[in-house]
Design an enzyme around this catalytic site. Sequence first.
Site, PDB file in Angstrom:
ATOM      1  N   TYR A 167       0.817  -1.222   0.000  1.00 21.16           N
ATOM      2  CA  TYR A 167       0.000   0.000   0.000  1.00 21.16           C
ATOM      3  C   TYR A 167       0.851   1.272   0.000  1.00 21.16           C
ATOM      4  O   TYR A 167       2.053   1.232   0.179  1.00 21.16           O
ATOM      5  CB  TYR A 167      -1.038   0.004   1.106  1.00 21.16           C
ATOM      6  CG  TYR A 167      -0.633  -0.060   2.555  1.00 21.16           C
ATOM      7  CD1 TYR A 167       0.671   0.040   2.996  1.00 21.16           C
ATOM      8  CD2 TYR A 167      -1.626  -0.237   3.532  1.00 21.16           C
ATOM      9  CE1 TYR A 167       0.992  -0.016   4.334  1.00 21.16           C
ATOM     10  CE2 TYR A 167      -1.319  -0.286   4.872  1.00 21.16           C
ATOM     11  CZ  TYR A 167      -0.005  -0.173   5.263  1.00 21.16           C
ATOM     12  OH  TYR A 167       0.299  -0.226   6.601  1.00 21.16           O
ATOM     13  N   GLU A 168       0.179   2.372  -0.253  1.00 25.52           N
ATOM     14  CA  GLU A 168       0.815   3.682  -0.471  1.00 25.52           C
ATOM     15  C   GLU A 168       1.802   3.644  -1.634  1.00 25.52           C
ATOM     16  O   GLU A 168       2.841   4.290  -1.623  1.00 25.52           O
ATOM     17  CB  GLU A 168       1.514   4.177   0.805  1.00 25.52           C
ATOM     18  CG  GLU A 168       0.623   4.249   2.015  1.00 25.52           C
ATOM     19  CD  GLU A 168      -0.677   4.983   1.777  1.00 25.52           C
ATOM     20  OE1 GLU A 168      -0.746   5.813   0.843  1.00 25.52           O
ATOM     21  OE2 GLU A 168      -1.647   4.729   2.504  1.00 25.52           O
ATOM     22  N   GLY A 169       1.438   2.880  -2.650  1.00 28.39           N
ATOM     23  CA  GLY A 169       2.288   2.750  -3.835  1.00 28.39           C
ATOM     24  C   GLY A 169       3.129   1.499  -3.720  1.00 28.39           C
ATOM     25  O   GLY A 169       4.076   1.451  -2.932  1.00 28.39           O
TER      26      GLY A 169
END
Length: 598
Positions: A440-442
């Site tokens: 997550y978050e890229g």
Amino acid sequence: MPSYRAPVEDTLFLLNDVLDYASHAELPGFEEATPDLVEAILTEGGKFAAEIAQPLNLSGDQEGCKRSEDGTVTPPKGFKAAYDAFCEGGWGTLSADPEYGGQGLPHTLATAFNEYLSSANMAFAMYPGLTAGAIAAITLHGSDEQKALYLPKMIAGTWTGTMNLTEPHCGTDLGLLRTKAVPQADGSYKISGTKIFISAGEHDMSENIVHLVIARIEGAPAGTKGISLFVVPKFLPDADGNPGERNGVSCGALEHKMGIHGNATCVMNYDGATGWLVGEENKGLRAMFTMMNEARLGVAVQGLAQSEVAYQNAVAYAKDRLQGRALTGTKEADKAADPIIVHPDIRRILMQIRSFNIGARALVLWTALHGDKAHRSPDEKARQHSEDMMGLMTPVLKGVLTDTGFANAVNAQQVFGGHGYIAEWGMDQFVRDARIAMIYEGANGIQALDLVGRKLPANGGRAVMALFNEVKEFGKANKDDDALKAFIQPLKTGVDHLQQATMWFMQNGMKNPDNAGAGSTDYMHLFGLVAIGYMWAKIAKVINAKLADGSASNEAELKAMLAFGTFYMERLMPETAAHLARISSGCETMMSVEADLF
């Protein structure tokens, strides 16, 4: 049962002795954060993490969150009381703006505390962690009215925050989003659409939840150029700024996940919900990246945090578990067998994790100090340099610390043998929780592309050249120090490999971008190895000085730390050569196979 103790002593040593925290005393917020206060804050923060948050980690994982038919969500037992204690202790206010109720202390202190909290209970730490990201976005891009309405309550923790980007068909490519915003006569917007994977999206621990949502205003351009950011509260604030009528936003479902069970990861439905524009129309992506960059650094810390807690439990088990005899002869004749820590392969695992943890913690704190300088320094040139370092290191920290943090959690689990596979020991939770940080978050492949495609060429390569120069100057200044040779020579070799890889991209990435894509993950890890190696060289220099002048009160611990650093240079830094070889092989082979032949 797993346990945890915050590494306060290591943090203080890195801050005070290695990174010269006191030299920043002239910056706003630092003058009040004296060494004594810093020690007191981190000591108490460590106690909160170990005594309040950690005991809820395993039970929270086993219980998970529950969603009622009306869409309300209840976190695991004990989470609300722990969150109340978090707010009462002012832990969310540490580095927040004093104008809105924060303490205005250096963000570096909040970063150190966040590591402790994430080690103790990553799922719990995500609730205030998402709020911090939302606070950053509103602070930088919100109107004065929005700041006055939302920030005091969010900083106090009575209201929490989220970020809503992902949709069922739309992850990294945010230009594909379908959530729409319809302007209203009163200046508000009606937001309609579905968002998924929304951490802390619905719960009963705070009075209100402030959702930051990206959507496309009717008639806006297609793609990322038409994205706007909106603040959409769960309860609409009344005339006095208190939670009023329920807004048209609800939790449609809880995601069934591999880990972080104690955090409510929600499918959020927006059915004509009332929202207000944050910043300018069609400029939402810039505002959202403020929150995403904040979150990416937080996720990097999660990778370190899971590595640390997994290591602590593996060490305790290795010292206690009796199995076989040492290869060089019996070590504890009064026992039926020797503890497994006598075995070189167990020590290999433990030293690999510990050497990473110390170096990575130093790199996180070094970067956090640059973050404080970027926001607080009165010197424009110093601010620019620190902004450059922050931008350059964000994808490296997020990608390398989470990839390695997960690998370390798996290796720590291996120390337990069969018991590592049994839930009551807690090691499987560390592995499962650490895995999400890589995604997550890229996802980390995106971090690698960001590093190679954006951060390296930014401003003509100004940031990476500045870092190269800093590391090389350190090497030149210490090249004749015999006590540092075990650190300086491997560091020089690693920097040379990193520069060769950088030049290879410059020569081959432009003519075929797939060359950059094919080598980006290796480059990110090569970069991380060198950056952590640089931290270790700085640490070793300080330790050598302390041992030489007799000023160390903890000589045995410092000698052990030096051994961990030497292990890093002997066993991990040589991997830079392999990364360079893979990068230099280019993309031809991997792109030569037609998709339908995979």
